[in-house]
Design an enzyme around this catalytic site. Sequence first.
Site, PDB file in Angstrom:
ATOM      1  N   CYS A  75      12.763  14.818  15.093  1.00 48.47           N
ATOM      2  CA  CYS A  75      13.525  15.568  16.080  1.00 48.47           C
ATOM      3  C   CYS A  75      14.737  16.165  15.372  1.00 48.47           C
ATOM      4  O   CYS A  75      15.556  15.417  14.811  1.00 48.47           O
ATOM      5  CB  CYS A  75      13.976  14.609  17.182  1.00 48.47           C
ATOM      6  SG  CYS A  75      15.032  15.363  18.431  1.00 48.47           S
ATOM      7  N   CYS A 186      12.644  23.101  16.245  1.00 45.96           N
ATOM      8  CA  CYS A 186      12.534  21.988  17.199  1.00 45.96           C
ATOM      9  C   CYS A 186      11.087  21.533  17.122  1.00 45.96           C
ATOM     10  O   CYS A 186      10.174  22.363  17.106  1.00 45.96           O
ATOM     11  CB  CYS A 186      12.881  22.475  18.612  1.00 45.96           C
ATOM     12  SG  CYS A 186      12.421  21.318  19.929  1.00 45.96           S
TER      13      CYS A 186
END
Length: 265
Positions: A75, A186
Amino acid sequence: MAERAAPVGVMDSGVGGLSVLREIRHLLPQESLLYVADCGHVPYGEKSADYIRERCRHIAGFFREQGAKAMVLACNTATVAAVADLRGLYPDWPLVGMEPAVKPAAAATRSGVVGVLATTGTLQSAKFAALLDRFAGDVRVVTQPCPGLVECIESGDLHSPHLRRLLAGFVEPLLAAGCDTLILGCTHYPFLRPLLATWVPSEIAIIDTGAAVARQLQRLLRERELLASGPAREPAFWTSAEPQALGAVLPLLWGGSGSVQHLRP
Ligand code: DGL
């Protein structure tokens, strides 16, 4: 002393890190994998760094209880908020974070303009500013926060007209600005590659760092003589929301079903 057969813990705010987990499974099929989707707290993109650090501490503690020999912060948003904190807490534990692929994009662009799609948290961070200072050089980097995309992907929506409109609203301005390279900053966004391919011209390069992160994990494990020799156990999944919800999207995003358990609060 960690053992070679011990598992690797991989986490994300939700299902996005499965795009990284796929790369790890591909490169290191002999490794046993644990995955935590912090779906009870997704999205991280609009939350404070303190909040995200607390969540990452909680999940890192869980992986350590499970005997994980290494952790992957799959992440970008969690990495900017928490990787330094976790490295301070566990200096000897191999820990791999993510960052948007600015360096390879700056090397690849011919137009000299690169677009970055990422969360607000990633784009506003000092770590991202430092990444630009270090690697962007003369390349113009146009950033685009994408609120709303993560929620669609979490629900298993990879193709709806609503998602397509939302995505086009983020990508069209980057193309209009002359970007010939788009960075997916992302870990949720690689799941949108098939949708992007339906209308983004094929000469636009779209890059992410999932495979590079898998290679970095391989390097760290090799250096410490921790690479497993297999066979791997079945991956185990945990979520901080309803296990059924994660179980329902696993076949689509992971390519198989798996046992999903509830992560204690
Ligand atoms: N998948 C995450 C990332 O790479 C964060 C998405 C979110 O929770 O906002 O940044």
